[in-house]
Design a protein around this motif. Structure first.
Motif, mmCIF file in Angstrom:
data_model
loop_
_atom_site.group_PDB
_atom_site.id
_atom_site.type_symbol
_atom_site.label_atom_id
_atom_site.label_comp_id
_atom_site.label_asym_id
_atom_site.label_seq_id
_atom_site.Cartn_x
_atom_site.Cartn_y
_atom_site.Cartn_z
ATOM 1 N N ALA A 78 0.819 -1.215 0.000
ATOM 2 C CA ALA A 78 0.000 0.000 0.000
ATOM 3 C C ALA A 78 0.854 1.268 0.000
ATOM 4 O O ALA A 78 0.339 2.360 -0.158
ATOM 5 C CB ALA A 78 -0.926 0.001 1.205
ATOM 6 N N ALA A 79 2.163 1.112 0.182
ATOM 7 C CA ALA A 79 3.001 2.287 0.397
ATOM 8 C C ALA A 79 2.984 3.253 -0.778
ATOM 9 O O ALA A 79 3.135 4.444 -0.617
ATOM 10 C CB ALA A 79 4.433 1.863 0.687
ATOM 11 N N GLU A 80 2.787 2.687 -1.959
ATOM 12 C CA GLU A 80 2.829 3.517 -3.148
ATOM 13 C C GLU A 80 1.514 4.234 -3.400
ATOM 14 O O GLU A 80 1.491 5.308 -3.968
ATOM 15 C CB GLU A 80 3.131 2.632 -4.364
ATOM 16 N N GLY A 81 0.457 3.613 -3.023
ATOM 17 C CA GLY A 81 -0.816 4.128 -3.504
ATOM 18 C C GLY A 81 -1.768 4.537 -2.415
ATOM 19 O O GLY A 81 -1.383 5.051 -1.382
ATOM 20 N N VAL A 82 -3.009 4.308 -2.695
ATOM 21 C CA VAL A 82 -4.062 4.740 -1.799
ATOM 22 C C VAL A 82 -4.591 3.530 -1.038
ATOM 23 O O VAL A 82 -4.836 2.485 -1.618
ATOM 24 C CB VAL A 82 -5.204 5.396 -2.604
ATOM 25 N N GLN A 83 -4.698 3.663 0.266
ATOM 26 C CA GLN A 83 -5.221 2.586 1.099
ATOM 27 C C GLN A 83 -6.580 3.015 1.632
ATOM 28 O O GLN A 83 -6.714 4.107 2.187
ATOM 29 C CB GLN A 83 -4.262 2.328 2.265
ATOM 30 N N GLU A 84 -7.568 2.150 1.459
ATOM 31 C CA GLU A 84 -8.892 2.465 1.980
ATOM 32 C C GLU A 84 -9.242 1.511 3.091
ATOM 33 O O GLU A 84 -9.134 0.306 2.962
ATOM 34 C CB GLU A 84 -9.928 2.377 0.859
ATOM 35 N N LEU A 85 -9.641 2.083 4.207
ATOM 36 C CA LEU A 85 -10.073 1.296 5.364
ATOM 37 C C LEU A 85 -11.430 1.841 5.765
ATOM 38 O O LEU A 85 -11.510 2.889 6.404
ATOM 39 C CB LEU A 85 -9.083 1.464 6.516
ATOM 40 N N GLY A 86 -12.491 1.153 5.361
ATOM 41 C CA GLY A 86 -13.824 1.710 5.610
ATOM 42 C C GLY A 86 -13.881 3.119 5.047
ATOM 43 O O GLY A 86 -13.471 3.355 3.910
ATOM 44 N N PRO A 87 -14.336 4.074 5.862
ATOM 45 C CA PRO A 87 -14.458 5.451 5.365
ATOM 46 C C PRO A 87 -13.138 6.218 5.352
ATOM 47 O O PRO A 87 -13.087 7.350 4.872
ATOM 48 C CB PRO A 87 -15.426 6.098 6.362
ATOM 49 N N LEU A 88 -12.070 5.596 5.868
ATOM 50 C CA LEU A 88 -10.774 6.285 5.929
ATOM 51 C C LEU A 88 -9.961 5.990 4.674
ATOM 52 O O LEU A 88 -9.860 4.839 4.246
ATOM 53 C CB LEU A 88 -10.000 5.815 7.163
ATOM 54 N N ARG A 89 -9.405 7.031 4.083
ATOM 55 C CA ARG A 89 -8.576 6.841 2.892
ATOM 56 C C ARG A 89 -7.232 7.513 3.122
ATOM 57 O O ARG A 89 -7.166 8.676 3.491
ATOM 58 C CB ARG A 89 -9.277 7.460 1.668
ATOM 59 N N LEU A 90 -6.165 6.730 2.924
ATOM 60 C CA LEU A 90 -4.802 7.240 3.112
ATOM 61 C C LEU A 90 -4.122 7.286 1.755
ATOM 62 O O LEU A 90 -3.973 6.247 1.104
ATOM 63 C CB LEU A 90 -3.996 6.262 3.974
ATOM 64 N N ASP A 91 -3.708 8.464 1.358
ATOM 65 C CA ASP A 91 -2.953 8.597 0.109
ATOM 66 C C ASP A 91 -1.510 8.884 0.492
ATOM 67 O O ASP A 91 -1.132 10.007 0.802
ATOM 68 C CB ASP A 91 -3.550 9.738 -0.732
ATOM 69 N N ARG A 92 -0.689 7.814 0.496
ATOM 70 C CA ARG A 92 0.681 7.963 0.991
ATOM 71 C C ARG A 92 1.559 8.796 0.063
ATOM 72 O O ARG A 92 2.462 9.466 0.509
ATOM 73 C CB ARG A 92 1.315 6.589 1.224
ATOM 74 N N ARG A 93 1.294 8.723 -1.232
ATOM 75 C CA ARG A 93 2.131 9.510 -2.152
ATOM 76 C C ARG A 93 1.932 10.992 -1.919
ATOM 77 O O ARG A 93 2.866 11.771 -1.929
ATOM 78 C CB ARG A 93 1.793 9.150 -3.597
ATOM 79 N N ALA A 94 0.692 11.377 -1.705
ATOM 80 C CA ALA A 94 0.396 12.800 -1.511
ATOM 81 C C ALA A 94 0.384 13.172 -0.029
ATOM 82 O O ALA A 94 0.229 14.339 0.308
ATOM 83 C CB ALA A 94 -0.962 13.121 -2.134
ATOM 84 N N ARG A 95 0.596 12.180 0.855
ATOM 85 C CA ARG A 95 0.500 12.377 2.306
ATOM 86 C C ARG A 95 -0.817 13.042 2.680
ATOM 87 O O ARG A 95 -0.848 14.008 3.447
ATOM 88 C CB ARG A 95 1.677 13.212 2.830
ATOM 89 N N LYS A 96 -1.905 12.518 2.117
ATOM 90 C CA LYS A 96 -3.219 13.090 2.421
ATOM 91 C C LYS A 96 -4.111 12.046 3.059
ATOM 92 O O LYS A 96 -4.009 10.859 2.759
ATOM 93 C CB LYS A 96 -3.881 13.609 1.136
ATOM 94 N N VAL A 97 -4.980 12.523 3.943
ATOM 95 C CA VAL A 97 -5.901 11.642 4.648
ATOM 96 C C VAL A 97 -7.321 12.170 4.462
ATOM 97 O O VAL A 97 -7.567 13.370 4.611
ATOM 98 C CB VAL A 97 -5.556 11.598 6.152
ATOM 99 N N PHE A 98 -8.216 11.253 4.113
ATOM 100 C CA PHE A 98 -9.607 11.636 3.945
ATOM 101 C C PHE A 98 -10.500 10.773 4.819
ATOM 102 O O PHE A 98 -10.248 9.581 4.997
ATOM 103 C CB PHE A 98 -10.054 11.433 2.485
ATOM 104 N N VAL A 99 -11.536 11.378 5.367
ATOM 105 C CA VAL A 99 -12.603 10.614 6.008
ATOM 106 C C VAL A 99 -13.847 10.913 5.202
ATOM 107 O O VAL A 99 -14.289 12.063 5.146
ATOM 108 C CB VAL A 99 -12.788 11.009 7.485
ATOM 109 N N GLY A 100 -14.384 9.867 4.558
ATOM 110 C CA GLY A 100 -15.453 10.109 3.597
ATOM 111 C C GLY A 100 -14.890 10.991 2.491
ATOM 112 O O GLY A 100 -13.801 10.732 1.975
ATOM 113 N N ALA A 101 -15.598 12.073 2.168
ATOM 114 C CA ALA A 101 -15.131 12.951 1.086
ATOM 115 C C ALA A 101 -14.237 14.078 1.600
ATOM 116 O O ALA A 101 -13.621 14.794 0.831
ATOM 117 C CB ALA A 101 -16.333 13.530 0.345
#
Ligand code: CA
Length: 222
Positions: free
Chosen positions: A119-142
């Motif tokens: 998952a280190a390269e891309g986007v990891q989704e855990l339920g409503p949580l989304r981790l974008d490691r490349r962009a170092r961004k975190v989303f909950v829902g939208a």
């Protein structure tokens, strides 16, 4: 994280299985080379070289022929030549018996750290949580959540193995500093802030006297 322990000696294998389970690893133990090659798909193999049915080196080589899984060799042979051969045949690290349990756990974690997380390269989704490691961004829902660097590192560390307990020492070493001897209260302050920002305190569970884990909706626990 799934470990495959290949060790024929019960007196060594049994306490290891127990100890590793306490560390949050899930362990499958087999006692022969043939069973080691019987279609397991672990995240890491701990391989004893002195097996009853096959040469451990040959087991190492056969695993490596079909899989990039990290292999940690444990052996009673302390010879430099054995070590070189083991590493040449594809082992990732080498530990000579008798070794301390903490040493083994440290080696497992070190070997795993060298393996690129899928998952280190891309986007990891855990339920409503989304981790974008490349962009170092975190989303909950939208909605994007703004985290401090430590909060982000902490979340990424816990998300590397969702649901597994990460002990406080590992958190301090990984997120803070390998030689962190400051107040461990620092972790609590960052956890509290991270929980608040995520808006779901139950997503980060405190496991008393051990550490932290991701829980709740992130790992399908409701
Ligand atoms: Ca043995």
């Amino acid at each position: 994280m799934q470990l495959l322990l290949v060790e024929d000696d019960d007196a060594i294998a049994e306490p290891l299985v127990e100890g590793l389970a306490r560390e949050g690893f899930s362990v499958v133990r087999v006692a022969s080379g043939r069973d080691a090659l019987a279609g397991h798909h672990p995240d890491l193999v701990i391989l004893d070289l002195g097996l009853p049915d096959m040469d451990g080196y040959s087991v190492c080589q056969q695993i490596r022929a079909v899989s990039a899984v990290p292999i940690l060799v444990i052996t009673a042979r302390g010879d430099e030549g054995d070590k070189v051969l083991g590493l040449e045949l594809g082992a990732d690290d080498y530990l000579v018996k008798p070794f301390g349990f903490r040493e083994l756990v440290a080696r497992i974690r070190a070997v795993m750290r060298r393996v690129p997380e899928p998952a280190a390269e891309g986007v990891q989704e855990l339920g409503p949580l989304r981790l974008d490691r490349r962009a170092r961004k975190v989303f909950v829902g939208a909605g994007e959540i703004t985290l401090s660097p430590k909060e982000y590192e902490l979340l990424v560390l816990l998300a590397a193995d969702p649901g597994a307990v990460v002990d406080r020492q590992t958190i301090l070493e990984e997120v803070w500093d390998p030689h962190w001897y400051g107040p461990t209260k620092t972790v609590d302050v960052h956890v509290a802030s991270l929980r608040k920002k995520l808006g779901h305190p139950e997503w980060i569970e405190t496991v008393r006297k051990v550490g932290l884990r991701l829980g709740g909706a992130l790992v399908g626990e409701g």
